[in-house]
Design an enzyme around this catalytic site. Structure first.
Site, PDB file in Angstrom:
ATOM      1  N   PHE A 131       0.862  -1.187   0.000  1.00 44.12           N
ATOM      2  CA  PHE A 131       0.000   0.000   0.000  1.00 44.12           C
ATOM      3  C   PHE A 131       0.893   1.229   0.000  1.00 44.12           C
ATOM      4  O   PHE A 131       1.614   1.482   0.983  1.00 44.12           O
ATOM      5  CB  PHE A 131      -0.853  -0.052   1.268  1.00 44.12           C
ATOM      6  CG  PHE A 131      -1.804   1.093   1.490  1.00 44.12           C
ATOM      7  CD1 PHE A 131      -3.098   1.055   0.969  1.00 44.12           C
ATOM      8  CD2 PHE A 131      -1.432   2.181   2.268  1.00 44.12           C
ATOM      9  CE1 PHE A 131      -3.994   2.089   1.220  1.00 44.12           C
ATOM     10  CE2 PHE A 131      -2.330   3.226   2.524  1.00 44.12           C
ATOM     11  CZ  PHE A 131      -3.613   3.172   2.000  1.00 44.12           C
ATOM     12  N   THR A 134       2.508   6.930   1.764  1.00 47.17           N
ATOM     13  CA  THR A 134       3.529   7.849   2.289  1.00 47.17           C
ATOM     14  C   THR A 134       4.561   8.201   1.220  1.00 47.17           C
ATOM     15  O   THR A 134       4.972   7.342   0.432  1.00 47.17           O
ATOM     16  CB  THR A 134       4.237   7.181   3.480  1.00 47.17           C
ATOM     17  OG1 THR A 134       3.249   6.831   4.444  1.00 47.17           O
ATOM     18  CG2 THR A 134       5.258   8.103   4.121  1.00 47.17           C
ATOM     19  N   GLU A 135       4.980   9.460   1.219  1.00 43.72           N
ATOM     20  CA  GLU A 135       6.033   9.919   0.308  1.00 43.72           C
ATOM     21  C   GLU A 135       7.168  10.534   1.131  1.00 43.72           C
ATOM     22  O   GLU A 135       6.966  10.864   2.299  1.00 43.72           O
ATOM     23  CB  GLU A 135       5.453  10.962  -0.664  1.00 43.72           C
ATOM     24  CG  GLU A 135       4.351  10.367  -1.524  1.00 43.72           C
ATOM     25  CD  GLU A 135       3.863  11.311  -2.614  1.00 43.72           C
ATOM     26  OE1 GLU A 135       4.349  12.469  -2.671  1.00 43.72           O
ATOM     27  OE2 GLU A 135       2.997  10.879  -3.390  1.00 43.72           O
ATOM     28  N   TRP A 164       8.762   4.043   2.753  1.00 44.77           N
ATOM     29  CA  TRP A 164       8.347   3.355   3.978  1.00 44.77           C
ATOM     30  C   TRP A 164       7.183   2.404   3.704  1.00 44.77           C
ATOM     31  O   TRP A 164       6.237   2.344   4.479  1.00 44.77           O
ATOM     32  CB  TRP A 164       7.974   4.357   5.091  1.00 44.77           C
ATOM     33  CG  TRP A 164       9.118   5.183   5.521  1.00 44.77           C
ATOM     34  CD1 TRP A 164       9.305   6.502   5.285  1.00 44.77           C
ATOM     35  CD2 TRP A 164      10.281   4.730   6.241  1.00 44.77           C
ATOM     36  NE1 TRP A 164      10.509   6.900   5.812  1.00 44.77           N
ATOM     37  CE2 TRP A 164      11.117   5.828   6.410  1.00 44.77           C
ATOM     38  CE3 TRP A 164      10.685   3.483   6.746  1.00 44.77           C
ATOM     39  CZ2 TRP A 164      12.350   5.737   7.065  1.00 44.77           C
ATOM     40  CZ3 TRP A 164      11.894   3.406   7.403  1.00 44.77           C
ATOM     41  CH2 TRP A 164      12.707   4.520   7.553  1.00 44.77           C
ATOM     42  N   ARG A 270      14.054 -14.644  39.485  1.00 44.32           N
ATOM     43  CA  ARG A 270      15.292 -13.886  39.723  1.00 44.32           C
ATOM     44  C   ARG A 270      15.360 -13.395  41.174  1.00 44.32           C
ATOM     45  O   ARG A 270      14.396 -12.779  41.658  1.00 44.32           O
ATOM     46  CB  ARG A 270      15.319 -12.689  38.760  1.00 44.32           C
ATOM     47  CG  ARG A 270      16.414 -11.702  39.007  1.00 44.32           C
ATOM     48  CD  ARG A 270      17.725 -12.170  38.498  1.00 44.32           C
ATOM     49  NE  ARG A 270      18.757 -11.140  38.642  1.00 44.32           N
ATOM     50  CZ  ARG A 270      20.048 -11.397  38.519  1.00 44.32           C
ATOM     51  NH1 ARG A 270      20.468 -12.629  38.227  1.00 44.32           N
ATOM     52  NH2 ARG A 270      20.913 -10.424  38.644  1.00 44.32           N
ATOM     53  N   GLN A 282       8.417  -3.998  46.326  1.00 43.39           N
ATOM     54  CA  GLN A 282       7.212  -3.220  46.008  1.00 43.39           C
ATOM     55  C   GLN A 282       7.315  -2.458  44.691  1.00 43.39           C
ATOM     56  O   GLN A 282       6.340  -2.366  43.937  1.00 43.39           O
ATOM     57  CB  GLN A 282       6.909  -2.252  47.157  1.00 43.39           C
ATOM     58  CG  GLN A 282       6.454  -2.990  48.400  1.00 43.39           C
ATOM     59  CD  GLN A 282       6.204  -2.058  49.562  1.00 43.39           C
ATOM     60  OE1 GLN A 282       6.403  -0.847  49.463  1.00 43.39           O
ATOM     61  NE2 GLN A 282       5.789  -2.615  50.688  1.00 43.39           N
ATOM     62  N   GLU A 366       0.747   4.356  10.483  1.00 47.00           N
ATOM     63  CA  GLU A 366      -0.733   4.350  10.502  1.00 47.00           C
ATOM     64  C   GLU A 366      -1.283   5.491  11.342  1.00 47.00           C
ATOM     65  O   GLU A 366      -2.238   5.330  12.091  1.00 47.00           O
ATOM     66  CB  GLU A 366      -1.248   3.020  11.055  1.00 47.00           C
ATOM     67  CG  GLU A 366      -0.837   1.830  10.244  1.00 47.00           C
ATOM     68  CD  GLU A 366      -1.681   1.672   9.004  1.00 47.00           C
ATOM     69  OE1 GLU A 366      -2.702   2.359   8.887  1.00 47.00           O
ATOM     70  OE2 GLU A 366      -1.300   0.853   8.155  1.00 47.00           O
TER      71      GLU A 366
HETATM   72  C1  LIG Z   1       8.377   0.301   9.362  1.00 49.28           C
HETATM   73  C2  LIG Z   1       7.391   1.229   8.718  1.00 49.28           C
HETATM   74  C3  LIG Z   1       6.441   0.710   7.860  1.00 49.28           C
HETATM   75  C4  LIG Z   1       5.536   1.564   7.201  1.00 49.28           C
HETATM   76  N1  LIG Z   1       4.640   1.059   6.286  1.00 49.28           N
HETATM   77  C5  LIG Z   1       3.913   1.912   5.500  1.00 49.28           C
HETATM   78  C6  LIG Z   1       3.122   1.415   4.419  1.00 49.28           C
HETATM   79  O1  LIG Z   1       3.015   0.188   4.222  1.00 49.28           O
HETATM   80  N2  LIG Z   1       2.489   2.303   3.603  1.00 49.28           N
HETATM   81  C7  LIG Z   1       2.583   3.664   3.794  1.00 49.28           C
HETATM   82  O2  LIG Z   1       2.004   4.394   3.018  1.00 49.28           O
HETATM   83  N3  LIG Z   1       3.324   4.172   4.833  1.00 49.28           N
HETATM   84  C8  LIG Z   1       3.986   3.317   5.676  1.00 49.28           C
HETATM   85  N4  LIG Z   1       4.761   3.823   6.705  1.00 49.28           N
HETATM   86  C9  LIG Z   1       4.887   5.271   6.863  1.00 49.28           C
HETATM   87  C10 LIG Z   1       4.174   5.820   8.080  1.00 49.28           C
HETATM   88  O3  LIG Z   1       2.788   5.742   7.940  1.00 49.28           O
HETATM   89  C11 LIG Z   1       4.691   7.241   8.318  1.00 49.28           C
HETATM   90  O4  LIG Z   1       6.013   7.107   8.804  1.00 49.28           O
HETATM   91  C12 LIG Z   1       3.837   8.036   9.296  1.00 49.28           C
HETATM   92  O5  LIG Z   1       2.602   8.388   8.708  1.00 49.28           O
HETATM   93  C13 LIG Z   1       4.529   9.305   9.800  1.00 49.28           C
HETATM   94  O6  LIG Z   1       5.027  10.034   8.742  1.00 49.28           O
HETATM   95  P1  LIG Z   1       6.554  10.551   8.761  1.00 49.28           P
HETATM   96  O7  LIG Z   1       7.416   9.377   9.097  1.00 49.28           O
HETATM   97  O8  LIG Z   1       6.796  11.243   7.476  1.00 49.28           O
HETATM   98  O9  LIG Z   1       6.636  11.521   9.972  1.00 49.28           O
HETATM   99  P2  LIG Z   1       6.207  13.072   9.996  1.00 49.28           P
HETATM  100  O10 LIG Z   1       4.848  13.242   9.422  1.00 49.28           O
HETATM  101  O11 LIG Z   1       7.321  13.897   9.425  1.00 49.28           O
HETATM  102  O12 LIG Z   1       6.117  13.316  11.567  1.00 49.28           O
HETATM  103  C14 LIG Z   1       7.280  13.475  12.378  1.00 49.28           C
HETATM  104  C15 LIG Z   1       6.812  13.947  13.759  1.00 49.28           C
HETATM  105  O13 LIG Z   1       6.084  15.170  13.626  1.00 49.28           O
HETATM  106  C16 LIG Z   1       4.805  15.032  14.232  1.00 49.28           C
HETATM  107  N5  LIG Z   1       3.811  15.833  13.527  1.00 49.28           N
HETATM  108  C17 LIG Z   1       3.597  15.960  12.192  1.00 49.28           C
HETATM  109  N6  LIG Z   1       2.550  16.770  11.958  1.00 49.28           N
HETATM  110  C18 LIG Z   1       2.064  17.145  13.171  1.00 49.28           C
HETATM  111  C19 LIG Z   1       0.989  17.964  13.610  1.00 49.28           C
HETATM  112  N7  LIG Z   1       0.140  18.569  12.750  1.00 49.28           N
HETATM  113  N8  LIG Z   1       0.804  18.113  14.946  1.00 49.28           N
HETATM  114  C20 LIG Z   1       1.598  17.506  15.836  1.00 49.28           C
HETATM  115  N9  LIG Z   1       2.642  16.713  15.487  1.00 49.28           N
HETATM  116  C21 LIG Z   1       2.864  16.546  14.163  1.00 49.28           C
HETATM  117  C22 LIG Z   1       4.496  13.543  14.127  1.00 49.28           C
HETATM  118  O14 LIG Z   1       3.487  13.155  15.062  1.00 49.28           O
HETATM  119  C23 LIG Z   1       5.857  12.955  14.421  1.00 49.28           C
HETATM  120  O15 LIG Z   1       6.084  12.945  15.805  1.00 49.28           O
HETATM  121  C24 LIG Z   1       5.610   2.964   7.440  1.00 49.28           C
HETATM  122  C25 LIG Z   1       6.535   3.461   8.374  1.00 49.28           C
HETATM  123  C26 LIG Z   1       7.420   2.618   9.004  1.00 49.28           C
HETATM  124  C27 LIG Z   1       8.414   3.181   9.973  1.00 49.28           C
END
Ligand SMILES: Cc1cc2nc3c(=O)[nH]c(=O)nc-3n(C[C@H](O)[C@H](O)[C@H](O)COP(=O)(O)OP(=O)(O)OC[C@H]3O[C@@H](n4cnc5c(N)ncnc54)[C@H](O)[C@@H]3O)c2cc1C
Length: 387
Positions: A131, A134-135, A164, A270, A282, A366
């Protein structure tokens, strides 16, 4: 066999079929998944050999109907996800992507021909899907995507990059979301299509036993029949994500159960200070009490959302709460469990550090914890803090 974690007689809320399905999944994970995972994680290898086995068990697209699959209820499906993630988050991710992010859009938005061509093979594991939403520059905000599709005669021409992407290089078919003059649409892009390529992302310290890839489309020409006719707008992609987030909400309970149970058993055996088990201290009991309380709350929320889903009353904002709460619960449980094992907690003799590293991804993908927080915030205030 794993005995389960049930502090508050939650099992009494499941029906007989649900317990039978869980039993089958539990046995499969104990016998087929767990023995592989330590080496797979070390070697950064996804256990592909499990794909047809998961197909035969009916785990792929298990809660979807209309193509002769397992047609499980949503609670049965959730319990399967829980058990798979008790094995490893990467194995559950495979099943979530295949079912919720590839088969679901074909079931919901696909043509009859697309359904006939793909659903039986995806259900059996003969074919694999991925799927691509993400870009590189658009994660939390997929609405900004740059991948484009333009019509050229009867064909569509796709250009752009996705990253990703779970299962990317394994996939026979990719569900690719692209911007068209009429808005965002979904396409089925087949492996081997000229202009389409996938390459793996290396160097991960999380989800090492899962394939994560980048997809590139360079003047990638696909026939008109590749368009998912019913998928119109970003809403269609978000509907798929709601399905996958539901499976995560259940799955992470399995990882948390494994961490909790490993820590509980370890602390009883342990001994430190006057030859007493560390479980007698505790501060150690406080951590175990926190874990089991949070696991029990997570179980009840997952079960309630499953019942709502069966009744057609589950909303995306409900699923945001489930995913956010349960992923955070599992991650904190893994951290506490790691602490209770002391130095042993950092080795792969125990599954905890592997779950802990995996759950860092689960917190992010997700929809990050923040984004689900904002969805809940919007739901209770009526004010969207994000676009
Ligand atoms: C192992 C793995 C598998 C994946 N599989 C898939 C897949 O199959 N298909 C797919 O399409 N994607 C996939 N992804 C991508 C994933 O969904 C994205 O990494 C995710 O949506 C976050 O996007 P980003 O990594 O670009 O982070 P960013 O969007 O750059 O976010 C970075 C940080 O900024 C915060 N942030 C961003 N905007 C805001 C806001 N408005 N308010 C507050 N905080 C904010 C985020 O919460 C985060 O803490 C995968 C990712 C990983 C790591």
């Amino acid at each position: 066999m794993f005995r389960g974690v049930d502090y508050m007689l939650v099992d009494s809320l499941f029906n007989e079929e649900e317990l039978l399905v869980r039993q089958a999944a539990r046995q499969f994970v104990d016998e087929r998944v767990i023995p592989l995972m330590r080496d797979c994680y070390r070697e950064a290898r996804f256990p592909r050999e499990l794909i047809p086995e998961m197909g035969r068990m009916g785990f792929l697209g298990a809660n979807l109907t209309g193509f002769g699959g397992a047609e499980m209820g949503n609670v049965e499906y959730g319990l399967v996800m829980q058990e798979l993630e008790r094995g490893d988050s990467g194995v559950r991710s495979f099943a979530s992507v295949q079912g919720a992010l590839v088969m679901y859009p074909i079931v919901t938005f696909g043509s009859e021909e697309q359904k006939r061509r793909w659903l039986p093979r995806l259900a059996s594991g003969e074919a694999v899907g991925c799927f691509g939403l993400t870009e590189p520059d658009f994660g939390s905000n997929p609405a900004g995507m740059r991948t484009s599709a333009r019509q050229d005669g009867a064909a569509w021409v796709l250009n752009g990059e996705k990253t990703w992407i779970t299962n990317g290089t394994l996939a026979d078919v990719a569900v690719v979301w692209a911007r068209t003059p009429e808005g965002i649409r979904g396409f089925l892009v087949e492996k081997g299509t000229p202009g389409y390529s996938a390459s793996d992302i290396h160097g991960k310290w999380s989800m090492r036993a899962s394939v994560t890839s980048s997809l590139a489309m360079a003047d990638c020409r696909v026939p008109a029949e590749s368009l998912l006719p019913g998928a119109r707008g970003l809403k269609a992609a978000l509907m798929c994500l709601t399905q996958a987030r539901y499976s995560i909400g259940w799955g992470v309970i399995g990882a948390a159960m494994d961490c909790y149970e490993t820590a509980r058993q370890y602390t009883i055996v342990r001994k430190q200070f006057r030859d007493r088990p560390i479980a007698s201290h505790q501060l150690v009991q406080e951590k175990l009490a926190w874990m089991i309380t949070e696991i029990t709350k997570a179980q009840l929320m997952a079960l309630h959302t499953g019942r709502l889903k069966d009744q057609g009353r589950l909303e995306a904002a409900h699923v945001s709460m489930l995913k956010r709460n349960n992923a955070a619960m599992a991650l904190e449980t893994a951290r506490l469990a790691r602490d209770l094992l002391g130095a042993n907690g950092i080795t792969d003799e125990y599954p905890i550090m592997r779950h802990l590293c995996n759950l860092e991804t689960v917190k992010t993908y997700e929809g990050t914890d923040h984004i689900h927080t904002l969805v809940i915030g919007e739901r209770v205030t009526g004010i969207a803090a994000y676009e």
